[in-house]
Design a protein around this motif. Sequence first.
Motif, PDB file in Angstrom:
ATOM      1  N   ALA A  55      30.295 112.859  76.200  1.00  0.00           N
ATOM      2  CA  ALA A  55      30.910 111.542  75.961  1.00  0.00           C
ATOM      3  C   ALA A  55      32.410 111.537  76.249  1.00  0.00           C
ATOM      4  CB  ALA A  55      30.644 111.088  74.527  1.00  0.00           C
ATOM      5  N   LYS A  56      33.099 112.566  75.819  1.00  0.00           N
ATOM      6  CA  LYS A  56      34.547 112.620  76.045  1.00  0.00           C
ATOM      7  C   LYS A  56      34.856 112.686  77.540  1.00  0.00           C
ATOM      8  CE  LYS A  56      38.735 115.110  74.714  1.00  0.00           C
ATOM      9  NZ  LYS A  56      39.283 116.262  73.924  1.00  0.00           N
ATOM     10  N   HIS A  57      34.119 113.531  78.256  1.00  0.00           N
ATOM     11  CA  HIS A  57      34.322 113.673  79.699  1.00  0.00           C
ATOM     12  C   HIS A  57      34.028 112.356  80.439  1.00  0.00           C
ATOM     13  CE1 HIS A  57      34.120 115.272  83.757  1.00  0.00           C
ATOM     14  NE2 HIS A  57      32.869 114.825  83.873  1.00  0.00           N
ATOM     15  N   LEU A  58      32.977 111.638  79.978  1.00  0.00           N
ATOM     16  CA  LEU A  58      32.567 110.395  80.639  1.00  0.00           C
ATOM     17  C   LEU A  58      33.272 109.172  80.078  1.00  0.00           C
ATOM     18  CD1 LEU A  58      28.721 111.078  80.873  1.00  0.00           C
ATOM     19  CD2 LEU A  58      30.408 111.274  82.710  1.00  0.00           C
ATOM     20  N   ASP A  59      34.121 109.389  79.096  1.00  0.00           N
ATOM     21  CA  ASP A  59      34.872 108.297  78.470  1.00  0.00           C
ATOM     22  C   ASP A  59      33.930 107.238  77.893  1.00  0.00           C
ATOM     23  OD1 ASP A  59      37.209 107.056  77.635  1.00  0.00           O
ATOM     24  OD2 ASP A  59      37.458 105.922  79.483  1.00  0.00           O
ATOM     25  N   LEU A  60      32.930 107.702  77.140  1.00  0.00           N
ATOM     26  CA  LEU A  60      31.944 106.808  76.542  1.00  0.00           C
ATOM     27  C   LEU A  60      32.312 106.508  75.090  1.00  0.00           C
ATOM     28  CD1 LEU A  60      28.564 108.294  77.832  1.00  0.00           C
ATOM     29  CD2 LEU A  60      29.523 106.061  78.392  1.00  0.00           C
ATOM     30  N   PRO A  61      32.453 105.240  74.717  1.00  0.00           N
ATOM     31  CA  PRO A  61      32.719 104.880  73.319  1.00  0.00           C
ATOM     32  C   PRO A  61      31.580 105.352  72.415  1.00  0.00           C
ATOM     33  CG  PRO A  61      33.175 103.019  74.756  1.00  0.00           C
ATOM     34  CD  PRO A  61      32.472 104.055  75.593  1.00  0.00           C
ATOM     35  N   SER A  62      31.903 105.814  71.234  1.00  0.00           N
ATOM     36  CA  SER A  62      30.917 106.423  70.340  1.00  0.00           C
ATOM     37  C   SER A  62      29.815 105.465  69.908  1.00  0.00           C
ATOM     38  CB  SER A  62      31.617 106.973  69.091  1.00  0.00           C
ATOM     39  OG  SER A  62      32.299 105.935  68.403  1.00  0.00           O
ATOM     40  N   GLU A  63      30.098 104.135  69.891  1.00  0.00           N
ATOM     41  CA  GLU A  63      29.085 103.193  69.401  1.00  0.00           C
ATOM     42  C   GLU A  63      27.845 103.137  70.292  1.00  0.00           C
ATOM     43  OE1 GLU A  63      32.313 100.476  71.351  1.00  0.00           O
ATOM     44  OE2 GLU A  63      32.247 102.303  70.144  1.00  0.00           O
ATOM     45  N   TYR A  64      27.961 103.594  71.545  1.00  0.00           N
ATOM     46  CA  TYR A  64      26.805 103.533  72.439  1.00  0.00           C
ATOM     47  C   TYR A  64      25.812 104.667  72.205  1.00  0.00           C
ATOM     48  CZ  TYR A  64      29.251  99.894  75.006  1.00  0.00           C
ATOM     49  OH  TYR A  64      29.882  98.725  75.357  1.00  0.00           O
TER      50      TYR A  64
ATOM     51  N   HIS B 203      24.121 105.214  69.528  1.00  0.00           N
ATOM     52  CA  HIS B 203      22.969 104.660  68.809  1.00  0.00           C
ATOM     53  C   HIS B 203      21.998 103.974  69.762  1.00  0.00           C
ATOM     54  CE1 HIS B 203      20.605 102.714  65.726  1.00  0.00           C
ATOM     55  NE2 HIS B 203      20.931 101.520  66.184  1.00  0.00           N
ATOM     56  N   GLU B 204      22.515 103.119  70.650  1.00  0.00           N
ATOM     57  CA  GLU B 204      21.652 102.415  71.587  1.00  0.00           C
ATOM     58  C   GLU B 204      20.947 103.375  72.540  1.00  0.00           C
ATOM     59  OE1 GLU B 204      24.526 101.396  70.475  1.00  0.00           O
ATOM     60  OE2 GLU B 204      24.963  99.301  70.909  1.00  0.00           O
ATOM     61  N   LEU B 205      21.680 104.398  73.000  1.00  0.00           N
ATOM     62  CA  LEU B 205      21.080 105.406  73.874  1.00  0.00           C
ATOM     63  C   LEU B 205      19.927 106.114  73.161  1.00  0.00           C
ATOM     64  CD1 LEU B 205      21.095 107.227  76.443  1.00  0.00           C
ATOM     65  CD2 LEU B 205      22.744 108.681  75.234  1.00  0.00           C
ATOM     66  N   ALA B 206      20.140 106.486  71.907  1.00  0.00           N
ATOM     67  CA  ALA B 206      19.120 107.204  71.147  1.00  0.00           C
ATOM     68  C   ALA B 206      17.869 106.351  70.939  1.00  0.00           C
ATOM     69  CB  ALA B 206      19.689 107.639  69.798  1.00  0.00           C
ATOM     70  N   ILE B 207      18.048 105.067  70.648  1.00  0.00           N
ATOM     71  CA  ILE B 207      16.903 104.172  70.466  1.00  0.00           C
ATOM     72  C   ILE B 207      16.166 103.986  71.791  1.00  0.00           C
ATOM     73  CG2 ILE B 207      16.169 101.846  69.836  1.00  0.00           C
ATOM     74  CD1 ILE B 207      17.053 103.525  67.468  1.00  0.00           C
ATOM     75  N   ALA B 208      16.911 103.845  72.883  1.00  0.00           N
ATOM     76  CA  ALA B 208      16.280 103.700  74.198  1.00  0.00           C
ATOM     77  C   ALA B 208      15.443 104.929  74.535  1.00  0.00           C
ATOM     78  CB  ALA B 208      17.348 103.483  75.269  1.00  0.00           C
ATOM     79  N   ALA B 209      15.959 106.109  74.204  1.00  0.00           N
ATOM     80  CA  ALA B 209      15.216 107.343  74.461  1.00  0.00           C
ATOM     81  C   ALA B 209      13.935 107.397  73.627  1.00  0.00           C
ATOM     82  CB  ALA B 209      16.104 108.548  74.151  1.00  0.00           C
ATOM     83  N   LYS B 210      14.040 107.010  72.382  1.00  0.00           N
ATOM     84  CA  LYS B 210      12.871 107.054  71.489  1.00  0.00           C
ATOM     85  C   LYS B 210      11.804 106.045  71.912  1.00  0.00           C
ATOM     86  CE  LYS B 210      13.246 107.929  67.081  1.00  0.00           C
ATOM     87  NZ  LYS B 210      13.484 107.862  65.610  1.00  0.00           N
ATOM     88  N   LEU B 211      12.238 104.880  72.388  1.00  0.00           N
ATOM     89  CA  LEU B 211      11.284 103.824  72.739  1.00  0.00           C
ATOM     90  C   LEU B 211      10.826 103.880  74.198  1.00  0.00           C
ATOM     91  CD1 LEU B 211      12.761 100.730  70.868  1.00  0.00           C
ATOM     92  CD2 LEU B 211      10.928 102.263  70.139  1.00  0.00           C
ATOM     93  N   TYR B 212      11.446 104.726  74.999  1.00  0.00           N
ATOM     94  CA  TYR B 212      11.078 104.804  76.418  1.00  0.00           C
ATOM     95  C   TYR B 212       9.571 104.987  76.634  1.00  0.00           C
ATOM     96  CZ  TYR B 212      10.649 106.595  81.170  1.00  0.00           C
ATOM     97  OH  TYR B 212      10.257 106.794  82.482  1.00  0.00           O
ATOM     98  N   PRO B 213       8.863 105.820  75.828  1.00  0.00           N
ATOM     99  CA  PRO B 213       7.437 106.061  76.110  1.00  0.00           C
ATOM    100  C   PRO B 213       6.510 104.904  75.751  1.00  0.00           C
ATOM    101  CG  PRO B 213       8.420 107.879  74.833  1.00  0.00           C
ATOM    102  CD  PRO B 213       9.376 106.720  74.775  1.00  0.00           C
TER     103      PRO B 213
ATOM    104  N   GLU C  93      30.213  97.349  80.910  1.00  0.00           N
ATOM    105  CA  GLU C  93      30.654  97.495  82.295  1.00  0.00           C
ATOM    106  C   GLU C  93      29.823  98.570  83.016  1.00  0.00           C
ATOM    107  OE1 GLU C  93      34.466  99.541  82.850  1.00  0.00           O
ATOM    108  OE2 GLU C  93      34.604  99.639  80.678  1.00  0.00           O
ATOM    109  N   THR C  94      29.806  98.490  84.350  1.00  0.00           N
ATOM    110  CA  THR C  94      28.960  99.358  85.172  1.00  0.00           C
ATOM    111  C   THR C  94      29.201 100.839  84.902  1.00  0.00           C
ATOM    112  OG1 THR C  94      28.903  97.696  86.934  1.00  0.00           O
ATOM    113  CG2 THR C  94      28.329  99.957  87.544  1.00  0.00           C
ATOM    114  N   LYS C  95      30.445 101.215  84.705  1.00  0.00           N
ATOM    115  CA  LYS C  95      30.786 102.614  84.458  1.00  0.00           C
ATOM    116  C   LYS C  95      30.053 103.155  83.239  1.00  0.00           C
ATOM    117  CE  LYS C  95      34.732 105.441  82.987  1.00  0.00           C
ATOM    118  NZ  LYS C  95      36.166 105.422  82.633  1.00  0.00           N
ATOM    119  N   ILE C  96      30.065 102.410  82.162  1.00  0.00           N
ATOM    120  CA  ILE C  96      29.402 102.829  80.923  1.00  0.00           C
ATOM    121  C   ILE C  96      27.891 102.778  81.095  1.00  0.00           C
ATOM    122  CG2 ILE C  96      28.987 102.187  78.508  1.00  0.00           C
ATOM    123  CD1 ILE C  96      31.902 101.272  78.374  1.00  0.00           C
TER     124      ILE C  96
END
Length: 331
Positions: free
Chosen positions: A185-194, A196-206, A266-269
């Motif tokens: 996250a630090k290297h990619l400059d990703l805000p910490s709030e994302y 949670h959404e990433l984790a839910i997307a991973a869990k619900l992907y299947p 934004e596209t970067k995130i």
Amino acid sequence: ISLDLGTVRLKELYFDTSNILGATAFIDAKLQVLDNLTPATLIGIGGSFRAIAQALILHTKYPLNKIHSFECTQEIFLDFIEKILDADEEKLKKLYIKSDRFDVIKPGALILQRVLKKFPLQNLITSGVGVREGVYLSDLLRNSKNKFPEHYNTSVRYLLDRHVLEQSHANELNKLAKDIFDLTAKHLDLPSEYRHELAIAAKLYPIGTAIHFYSKNKHSYYLIQSALEYGFTHKQIALIATLARYGKKKFPSQAHQDKYKMLLPETKILSALSYILSVSLTLLSHYPRNRDFDMVFEDNTLKINSKTKLYLANDALAKLPKFKPLKVTLN
């Protein structure tokens, strides 16, 4: 505070005789009991509020056709109410008001107009649930201080229970996505709030797999859009659904980003989150019971080390679209 102020009664007392000034004075008098309140947010749970919100969604071509958690500014909502109050039946149709609401929509709209003009609100939110659900939940949760267990969400739980046979795999995807996020996250400059959404997307992907394996991304996307509700904003739902749609595939298309521009980051995130999810999915392509590899992030590279040959993961990783900000190696 409960006010003796309903749309049907208002219609019969004033609107049936076109006495709009009398209706306005009647409403304002009833609202005086709220003079000492200073709310910043208004949450609408009634039929009139929902009907107007649904019509506004259609009228403005809002990208997500979902009532629950629909947010709007006071200015936009008031402007739409003014259109409703000035409209005849033909114009009400063009404003997407359903015909079975024609007789009561204007009394309801006038009540809302007077409430909105009384308070300087920062936000309006439409709720798909109301008093009945509150009564039910207050009884269900009476022994837990009216709260669900920590990290428990009814919408997520429903989707998992209804559509995922191997929930251990979904849980491992969730954990792995969070671990990769934490490392990069630090290297990619990703805000910490994302995270949670990433984790839910991973869990619900299947979840789409239960409908059709070869088009699981599409089905996961639609299921998340329609059934993920309580506890999530529209921005969160749009992001989670988008990540599931493009997981292990190409990055979210420009057309998709344009359609949901007001809801997506934004596209970067978005690209970074999409790539992290895709990497998580590839690393677990062989469905291990326990994670059989370690990860470190050094020299701007996510290094995957395993004592076994991860052939499926290696092949899948090579097929992912290139993402220049992050290099991934598998040893």
